[in-house]
Design a protein around this motif. Structure first.
Motif, PDB file in Angstrom:
ATOM      1  N   ASN A  52       0.930  -1.027  -0.250  1.00  0.00           N
ATOM      2  CA  ASN A  52      -0.311   0.135   0.085  1.00  0.00           C
ATOM      3  C   ASN A  52       0.635   1.229   0.567  1.00  0.00           C
ATOM      4  OD1 ASN A  52      -2.405  -1.578   0.842  1.00  0.00           O
ATOM      5  ND2 ASN A  52      -1.033  -1.642   2.548  1.00  0.00           N
ATOM      6  N   GLY A  53       1.951   1.092   0.044  1.00  0.00           N
ATOM      7  CA  GLY A  53       3.235   2.511   0.410  1.00  0.00           C
ATOM      8  C   GLY A  53       3.304   2.827   1.403  1.00  0.00           C
ATOM      9  N   ILE A  54       4.036   3.800   1.645  1.00  0.00           N
ATOM     10  CA  ILE A  54       4.573   4.002   3.248  1.00  0.00           C
ATOM     11  C   ILE A  54       3.041   4.782   3.744  1.00  0.00           C
ATOM     12  CG2 ILE A  54       5.649   5.983   2.594  1.00  0.00           C
ATOM     13  CD1 ILE A  54       7.716   5.970   4.391  1.00  0.00           C
ATOM     14  N   SER A 254      12.013   1.050  -2.588  1.00  0.00           N
ATOM     15  CA  SER A 254      11.307   0.522  -3.884  1.00  0.00           C
ATOM     16  C   SER A 254      10.196   1.621  -3.899  1.00  0.00           C
ATOM     17  CB  SER A 254      11.444  -0.725  -4.648  1.00  0.00           C
ATOM     18  OG  SER A 254      10.921  -1.673  -3.961  1.00  0.00           O
ATOM     19  N   SER A 255       9.225   0.743  -3.137  1.00  0.00           N
ATOM     20  CA  SER A 255       8.250   1.416  -3.051  1.00  0.00           C
ATOM     21  C   SER A 255       7.977   3.056  -2.613  1.00  0.00           C
ATOM     22  CB  SER A 255       7.292   1.137  -1.336  1.00  0.00           C
ATOM     23  OG  SER A 255       6.197   1.644  -1.267  1.00  0.00           O
ATOM     24  N   LEU A 256       9.015   4.113  -2.075  1.00  0.00           N
ATOM     25  CA  LEU A 256       9.717   5.395  -2.076  1.00  0.00           C
ATOM     26  C   LEU A 256       9.969   5.676  -3.274  1.00  0.00           C
ATOM     27  CD1 LEU A 256      10.423   5.333   1.713  1.00  0.00           C
ATOM     28  CD2 LEU A 256       8.129   6.424   0.770  1.00  0.00           C
ATOM     29  N   MET A 257      10.097   4.839  -4.256  1.00  0.00           N
ATOM     30  CA  MET A 257      10.701   6.022  -5.726  1.00  0.00           C
ATOM     31  C   MET A 257       9.241   5.197  -6.586  1.00  0.00           C
ATOM     32  SD  MET A 257      14.688   4.263  -6.306  1.00  0.00           S
ATOM     33  CE  MET A 257      16.009   4.466  -5.217  1.00  0.00           C
ATOM     34  N   GLY A 258       8.418   4.588  -6.375  1.00  0.00           N
ATOM     35  CA  GLY A 258       6.635   4.721  -7.425  1.00  0.00           C
ATOM     36  C   GLY A 258       7.073   3.464  -7.683  1.00  0.00           C
ATOM     37  N   TYR A 259       8.147   1.930  -7.266  1.00  0.00           N
ATOM     38  CA  TYR A 259       7.641   1.283  -7.899  1.00  0.00           C
ATOM     39  C   TYR A 259       6.752   0.122  -7.476  1.00  0.00           C
ATOM     40  CZ  TYR A 259      12.143   2.180 -10.778  1.00  0.00           C
ATOM     41  OH  TYR A 259      12.363   2.837 -11.472  1.00  0.00           O
ATOM     42  N   GLY A 310      18.460  12.187  -4.503  1.00  0.00           N
ATOM     43  CA  GLY A 310      17.336  12.288  -4.173  1.00  0.00           C
ATOM     44  C   GLY A 310      16.005  11.779  -4.332  1.00  0.00           C
ATOM     45  N   ILE A 311      14.792  11.218  -3.336  1.00  0.00           N
ATOM     46  CA  ILE A 311      13.744  10.549  -3.851  1.00  0.00           C
ATOM     47  C   ILE A 311      12.475  11.929  -3.327  1.00  0.00           C
ATOM     48  CG2 ILE A 311      11.575   9.547  -3.408  1.00  0.00           C
ATOM     49  CD1 ILE A 311      13.052   6.850  -2.531  1.00  0.00           C
ATOM     50  N   GLU A 312      11.825  12.790  -4.391  1.00  0.00           N
ATOM     51  CA  GLU A 312      11.197  14.327  -4.470  1.00  0.00           C
ATOM     52  C   GLU A 312      10.579  13.917  -3.259  1.00  0.00           C
ATOM     53  OE1 GLU A 312      10.364  15.011  -8.069  1.00  0.00           O
ATOM     54  OE2 GLU A 312      12.488  15.321  -9.107  1.00  0.00           O
ATOM     55  N   ASP A 313      10.037  15.220  -2.766  1.00  0.00           N
ATOM     56  CA  ASP A 313       8.946  15.236  -1.994  1.00  0.00           C
ATOM     57  C   ASP A 313       8.267  14.226  -0.707  1.00  0.00           C
ATOM     58  OD1 ASP A 313       7.769  17.057  -3.816  1.00  0.00           O
ATOM     59  OD2 ASP A 313       7.125  15.744  -5.428  1.00  0.00           O
ATOM     60  N   LEU A 314       9.817  14.070  -0.365  1.00  0.00           N
ATOM     61  CA  LEU A 314       9.740  13.641   1.035  1.00  0.00           C
ATOM     62  C   LEU A 314       9.737  13.570   1.790  1.00  0.00           C
ATOM     63  CD1 LEU A 314       9.711  10.032   1.174  1.00  0.00           C
ATOM     64  CD2 LEU A 314      11.400  10.099   1.321  1.00  0.00           C
ATOM     65  N   GLN A 315       8.600  13.928   3.036  1.00  0.00           N
ATOM     66  CA  GLN A 315       8.954  14.690   4.498  1.00  0.00           C
ATOM     67  C   GLN A 315       8.064  13.666   4.959  1.00  0.00           C
ATOM     68  OE1 GLN A 315       5.941  18.168   3.651  1.00  0.00           O
ATOM     69  NE2 GLN A 315       8.136  19.157   3.822  1.00  0.00           N
ATOM     70  N   PHE A 316       8.637  13.410   6.786  1.00  0.00           N
ATOM     71  CA  PHE A 316       8.521  12.586   7.264  1.00  0.00           C
ATOM     72  C   PHE A 316       7.597  12.661   9.070  1.00  0.00           C
ATOM     73  CE2 PHE A 316      11.796  10.800   5.052  1.00  0.00           C
ATOM     74  CZ  PHE A 316      10.909   8.894   5.300  1.00  0.00           C
ATOM     75  N   ASN A 317       7.036  12.854   9.524  1.00  0.00           N
ATOM     76  CA  ASN A 317       5.676  13.011  10.656  1.00  0.00           C
ATOM     77  C   ASN A 317       6.642  13.261  12.330  1.00  0.00           C
ATOM     78  OD1 ASN A 317       4.315  12.573  12.599  1.00  0.00           O
ATOM     79  ND2 ASN A 317       2.648  12.583  11.335  1.00  0.00           N
TER      80      ASN A 317
END
Length: 322
Positions: A52-54, A254-259, A310-317
Motif C-alpha cells: 500500500n506504499g508507506i 523501491s516503494s518510495l521510488m514509486g515502484y 534523492g527521492i522527491e517530495d519526501l517529508q516525515f511525520n
C-alpha cells in the motif's frame, strides 16, 4: 451509518500502562506479519510488506517513520479521530484504533564537587514515552477519498534509481549471474544485471537490499543497521535480523521510488522460515528491524539528496521513535 463516539472520559495512562499498550500492539502486528509470511510460503504468493506504499498522515501528507513503517503498513493514510473529523470524514462505529508512540528525549547535566575542590560535569539522559496517538486508517472511515488511489495503481517514479544508487559510492558489479550479494571485505556489491530480472521493480528492490548491507559497513552506519555484520560466524538469529532489515529496506526504498513492489525476491525466499522463527522468539524483533531499515534508508536518501539524486517530495511525520 453508525459512527464512533468520543464523549467518554478516558483516564490518563501511567508510563507503565502506555508501554504495555504499545507492547500489546506490537505483539498483534508481529503476529499478523508472521501470518503473512506463512501464507506466502503455503500458497507460493508474493510477500509484499509495503503493497500500500508507506503510511502518511491524512492531513499533512507526511510519511510516518521508524517502527511505524510496519505498524501502519496496512493502509497508506492515517489520522486521529479528531483529524478525520476535521477532514469531513467519520470513523465508523466499532472500529479499533492503532496506538502510535511518541518518544521524548531528555538530558540533564549536573556539577559534581570532587574531593580536590574542583567540579566535574556529569551527564545523564534517556527516552520516555511522552504520548500515544490513537490512529485510524482511511479504510476505517466514511466520507474520505484516498488520494493515493488503489494499491495497484501506478504512482509515478520519484527519482532515477541509477542516480540514487550511484550517489552511495559503493562499488557495484553487474553481471549475468543468478544471485546478488554484498562482500564486506571488499565493500563491493555483486549484482545480476537488469536483464536477469522479470521486471525493473524486482531489480530495484534487490539493489536496495544489497545497499542496505553496504550501509552496515563500519565506514558507514555499521552495527546501527547490521549487528555483528563483521563476524563471519554470527548467530542464526542475528543473520535472520540482518536479512529482514535489508529486505524491509529494499521494499521500502523501491516503494518510495514509486515502484509497485512485487514481493520478496527469489534470492531471499530462503530466509522466510528463519524470519518466522526469529519473530516468534522475540516480540521486539519486527519493530527493531523496522527502525533499522528506516535508519538505513534515510542514510541513503540523505546521501542521494546531497548529490541531487534523492527521492522527491519526501517529508516525515514529527513523531519521534525510540
Amino acid at each position: 451509518m453508525e459512527t464512533a463516539k468520543t464523549n467518554k472520559k478516558f483516564k490518563k495512562l501511567t508510563q507503565k500502562e502506555k508501554i504495555q499498550k504499545i507492547q500489546t500492539s506490537n505483539q498483534k502486528h508481529t503476529q499478523q506479519f508472521i501470518e503473512g509470511l506463512e501464507e506466502s510460503l503455503e500458497w507460493n504468493k508474493p510477500w509484499t510488506p509495503f503493497a500500500n506504499g508507506i503510511a502518511k498522515n491524512a492531513k499533512t501528507g507526511r510519511c510516518y517513520s521508524g517502527e511505524n513503517i510496519m505498524r501502519l503498513s496496512s493502509c497508506s493514510r492515517w489520522a486521529t479521530y479528531q483529524t478525520w473529523k476535521s477532514l469531513g470524514a467519520q470513523v465508523r462505529k466499532g472500529e479499533t484504533s492503532t496506538p502510535v508512540p511518541s518518544w521524548k528525549v531528555w538530558s540533564k547535566e549536573e556539577e559534581i564537587l570532587q574531593p580536590d575542590g574542583t567540579t566535574e560535569t556529569e551527564k545523564s539522559g534517556g527516552m520516555y514515552l511522552q504520548a500515544i496517538h490513537n490512529l485510524f486508517s482511511a479504510d476505517q472511515v466514511d466520507g474520505y477519498s484516498n488520494p493515493d488511489g488503489a494499491p495497484d495503481e501506478p504512482t509515478g517514479k520519484k527519482c532515477k534509481y541509477n542516480n540514487f544508487f550511484e550517489a552511495q559510492n559503493v562499488e557495484t558489479n553487474f553481471k549475468n549471474i543468478d544471485t546478488a550479494s554484498y562482500i564486506p571485505i571488499l565493500d563491493r556489491i555483486q549484482m545480476p544485471s537488469l536483464e536477469c530480472f522479470e521486471n525493473e521493480e524486482g531489480f530495484v528492490a534487490t539493489l536496495a537490499h544489497e545497499h542496505l548491507h553496504a550501509v552496515g559497513h563500519d565506514g558507514r552506519l555499521g552495527e546501527k543497521v547490521q549487528p555483528e555484520h563483521h563476524k563471519y560466524h554470527s548467530s542464526k538469529k542475528v543473520r535472520a535480523l540482518n536479512e529482514l532489515v535489508a529486505e524491509l529496506c529494499g521494499s521500502l526504498t523501491s516503494s518510495l521510488m514509486g515502484y509497485q513492489n512485487d514481493g520478496v525476491s527469489d534470492n531471499h525466499k530462503a530466509y522466510i522460515n528463519s524470519w518466522i522463527k526469529y519473530l516468534k522468539q522475540d516480540e521486539k524483533a519486527l519493530m527493531t528491524a523496522s527502525k533499522m531499515a528506516f535508519k538505513g534508508f534515510m542514510y541513503m536518501q540523505d546521501k542521494a539528496t546531497r548529490a541531487g539524486a534523492g527521492i522527491e517530495d519526501l517529508q516525515f511525520n514529527e513523531y519521534e521513535e525510540k
